[in-house]
Design an enzyme around this catalytic site. Sequence first.
Site, PDB file in Angstrom:
ATOM      1  N   ASP A 171      29.783  12.187  43.934  1.00  0.00           N
ATOM      2  CA  ASP A 171      30.764  13.176  43.459  1.00  0.00           C
ATOM      3  C   ASP A 171      31.484  12.752  42.181  1.00  0.00           C
ATOM      4  OD1 ASP A 171      30.125  14.528  45.791  1.00  0.00           O
ATOM      5  OD2 ASP A 171      31.780  13.648  46.921  1.00  0.00           O
ATOM      6  N   GLN A 305      20.451  16.541  46.283  1.00  0.00           N
ATOM      7  CA  GLN A 305      21.183  15.781  45.253  1.00  0.00           C
ATOM      8  C   GLN A 305      21.444  14.332  45.658  1.00  0.00           C
ATOM      9  OE1 GLN A 305      24.522  18.688  43.842  1.00  0.00           O
ATOM     10  NE2 GLN A 305      23.549  19.515  45.648  1.00  0.00           N
ATOM     11  N   THR A 534      17.544   6.994  18.728  1.00  0.00           N
ATOM     12  CA  THR A 534      16.275   6.263  18.726  1.00  0.00           C
ATOM     13  C   THR A 534      16.058   5.632  20.091  1.00  0.00           C
ATOM     14  OG1 THR A 534      15.172   4.273  17.904  1.00  0.00           O
ATOM     15  CG2 THR A 534      17.541   4.337  17.625  1.00  0.00           C
ATOM     16  N   ILE A 535      14.822   5.635  20.569  1.00  0.00           N
ATOM     17  CA  ILE A 535      14.560   5.029  21.880  1.00  0.00           C
ATOM     18  C   ILE A 535      14.731   3.513  21.812  1.00  0.00           C
ATOM     19  CG2 ILE A 535      12.977   6.882  22.540  1.00  0.00           C
ATOM     20  CD1 ILE A 535      10.705   4.726  22.284  1.00  0.00           C
ATOM     21  N   ASN A 537      17.088   1.757  20.429  1.00  0.00           N
ATOM     22  CA  ASN A 537      18.495   1.347  20.482  1.00  0.00           C
ATOM     23  C   ASN A 537      18.740   0.142  19.564  1.00  0.00           C
ATOM     24  OD1 ASN A 537      21.135   1.749  21.388  1.00  0.00           O
ATOM     25  ND2 ASN A 537      20.938   0.211  22.978  1.00  0.00           N
ATOM     26  N   ASN A 538      18.245   0.265  18.325  1.00  0.00           N
ATOM     27  CA  ASN A 538      18.324  -0.868  17.384  1.00  0.00           C
ATOM     28  C   ASN A 538      19.226  -0.593  16.193  1.00  0.00           C
ATOM     29  OD1 ASN A 538      16.631   1.104  16.288  1.00  0.00           O
ATOM     30  ND2 ASN A 538      15.407  -0.378  15.155  1.00  0.00           N
ATOM     31  N   MET A 579       7.815  -0.442  23.995  1.00  0.00           N
ATOM     32  CA  MET A 579       8.065  -0.214  22.563  1.00  0.00           C
ATOM     33  C   MET A 579       9.429  -0.810  22.184  1.00  0.00           C
ATOM     34  SD  MET A 579       6.657   3.688  22.262  1.00  0.00           S
ATOM     35  CE  MET A 579       6.579   3.955  20.505  1.00  0.00           C
TER      36      MET A 579
END
Length: 793
Positions: A171, A305, A534-535, A537-538, A579
């Site tokens: 919750d 849920q 960006t995937i 995270n740089n 990656m």
Amino acid sequence: MAQPDNQSKRFFESLSGAGKSIAVLTSGGDAQGMNAAVRAVVRMGIYVGAKVYFIREGYQGMVDGGEENIKEASWESVSSMLQMGGTVIGSARCKEFRSHEGRLKAAHNLVQRGITNLCVIGGDGSLTGANLFREEWSGLLEELVQQGLVDEDAVQKYSALHIVGMVGSIDNDFCGTDMTIGTDSALHRIIEVVDAIMTTAQSHQRTFVLEVMGRHCGYLALVSALACGADWVLIPEMPPEDGWEEKMCQKLSATRSRGSRLNIIIVAEGAIDRHGKAITGSVVKDLVVRCLGFDTRVTILGHVQRGGTPSAFDRILASRMGVEAVIALLETTANTPACVVSLCGNQAVRLPLMECVQMTQEVQKAMDEKKFEEAVKLRGRSFENNLRTYKLLAHRKLESELPHSNFNIAVLNVGAPAAGMNAAVRSAVRVGISEGHKMFAVNDGFEGFYKGQIKEIKWADVGGWTGQGGSLLGTKRTLPAKHVEKIAEQMRAHNINALLVIGGFEALECLLQLYEARSSYEEFCIPMCMLPATISNNVPGTDLSIGADTALNSIVETCDRIKQSASGTKRRVFIIETMGGYCGYLASVGGLAAGADAAYIYEEPFDIRDLQSNVEHLTEKMKGAIQRGLVLRNENSNENYTTDFIYQLYSEEGRGVFDCRKNVLGHMQQGGAPSPFDRNFGTKISAKAMLWLTKKMNETFRQDEGRVFANTEDTCCLLGMRRRALVFQPVVQLKDETDFVHRIPKEQWWLKLRPLMKILAKYKTSYDVSDSGQLEHVVRNIRPKESDPSGAM
């Protein structure tokens, strides 16, 4: 691997758990991620030398006692539970514990085993019960002495009960923490259903009313409405004004008239009107059918849920919290109040348990007294920001209500696509229009910019964009330096007064180049803002980037499936390549979430001795009860120790003990629908950036020249999350923080999470606790002014 520093060494000498006993229990409703928390408590407890016990079936098990209910945990007993939903040690609501007699029995059962440290994972009721138990502890021991059940020595030895709580609840109704364990996974379930329903609703031109859980808290309803771009949301903290029925029907009708084939309405299970009358899904459905005649269906999500596997976010959150809880128990003294381990922005903090409980009860009191504005404020800035952003994006103002502005803003995506980019563009376009600006979309990044692929984009053009993966505007890696003259021409032609660039490391380079070009071209003397997407995270200047959470979930989901493929077979180790370029974020944080044994990254150099030691470590584990091993490798971690090399090394050295398989995950990490976190993070930081651009345009507008002129450092910024806050940072100042050769920040916060992964994989390592949460106090608005709820991980 990394050597322990002196500060960490001192920590491990001073905080030994030898001779201590810790018990962990889950109580109240179950939540995804509870198992990850239990696993972290057990392994961290054993790591520091303490005895750790499971208490099965929550407080009921504590009251009933016996070997079955209170059982010592071993390292192996929590293997393979990270990816499981619910709680494997069971949870039950216990009436008996509410009575004095029940608590007396529980105290006796704990003293018999020498347990004086309790880690309670549950909601506010479970944590309040734990605090009462702690307050009564010395009195309960005296009673046990009088009854002859324990002796005086035991009273002296076990004189104080220490309690640390972790909030496990879908919750997210507990004040003092941005996110509770289980909330993100519940949002995943809701959004999966909404995305599926949208396709059938579109086919039949239907209206769908979805009823979601949350008891008296509207967080799940509000955030899922933000994440799917729902037409209307009804929550208990902010009941609609009288006459809402007519307004809602007008809104649904207007949406259809603009060409939309569906409507989505989200109702929280505790939703009420201003007079306290319940608003249910069926009430809303009858209203829509009666007033508009739309084909309408109701879907009540219910316990779906609560189910399913925990998301990457919940696994990381629970693992961090579990380790922090053990440290808090070891640091506690007889005078330390019971605390709860919380999340504030991107940081673990400790707060006095009863202050949080009191604040949570105040919310309900404010709602009962119909002080709804106060209830929203008491929920915290996180909830307030969500509500404000939803109102900004969902309800289109009439032309006459819009502020008059002659400003034009261009928005574009740069670099590789990242899930959540479209949500950020939608948010920018709608907030810009609400502020009275003209919004222009640029296709294919700066390549499209200099070619003139620029067109005005309207409110309805971005409908349904939040749930779409990739980049609908198109994105290219082209940098502007070679084309500045043509780009300046296009900016002049379209009279662009501000620029919003959404992208990864290339976007930062683009903004730096445009900043440099200001001296030659006045067209670039306008406010510019970059959102990190960006995937990998740089990007320097931010702890999190849009798209990284979706990529993490792809990695974790795949790792779960890969590990499951080996169940029932002989012992097997999987080598998986992720990656990220030179940035090891995906490998490290994905490794923590998937329960990896090792993660090889560029930022932490390794040699053949480290590889050999990892193989030996795995061989040792595989000789015991452990059946599967998981090793992640970042694609650029080392040019010589390639994925093939590591695979062959492990295969050869593990011969006779385990066999090996390898997987290169590739571009599947970049695809797919964005996670709820990325949709909301993108939506909220984009809305914030647009308001900042509006402010800067007004500040730098020259009345005499009739134009915007902004040439200072603070008008060309990156908006990023730093620890607890969202911060605008001039891109020029980020230069010193950046390694441009390897395209990574020089300092990265998540490197501090790597020792957690190693500890939970049974390696001896150092763990820097200089950042460990100190006891703070709850204030009415817990987060600093710029803070935002999206942060955590």
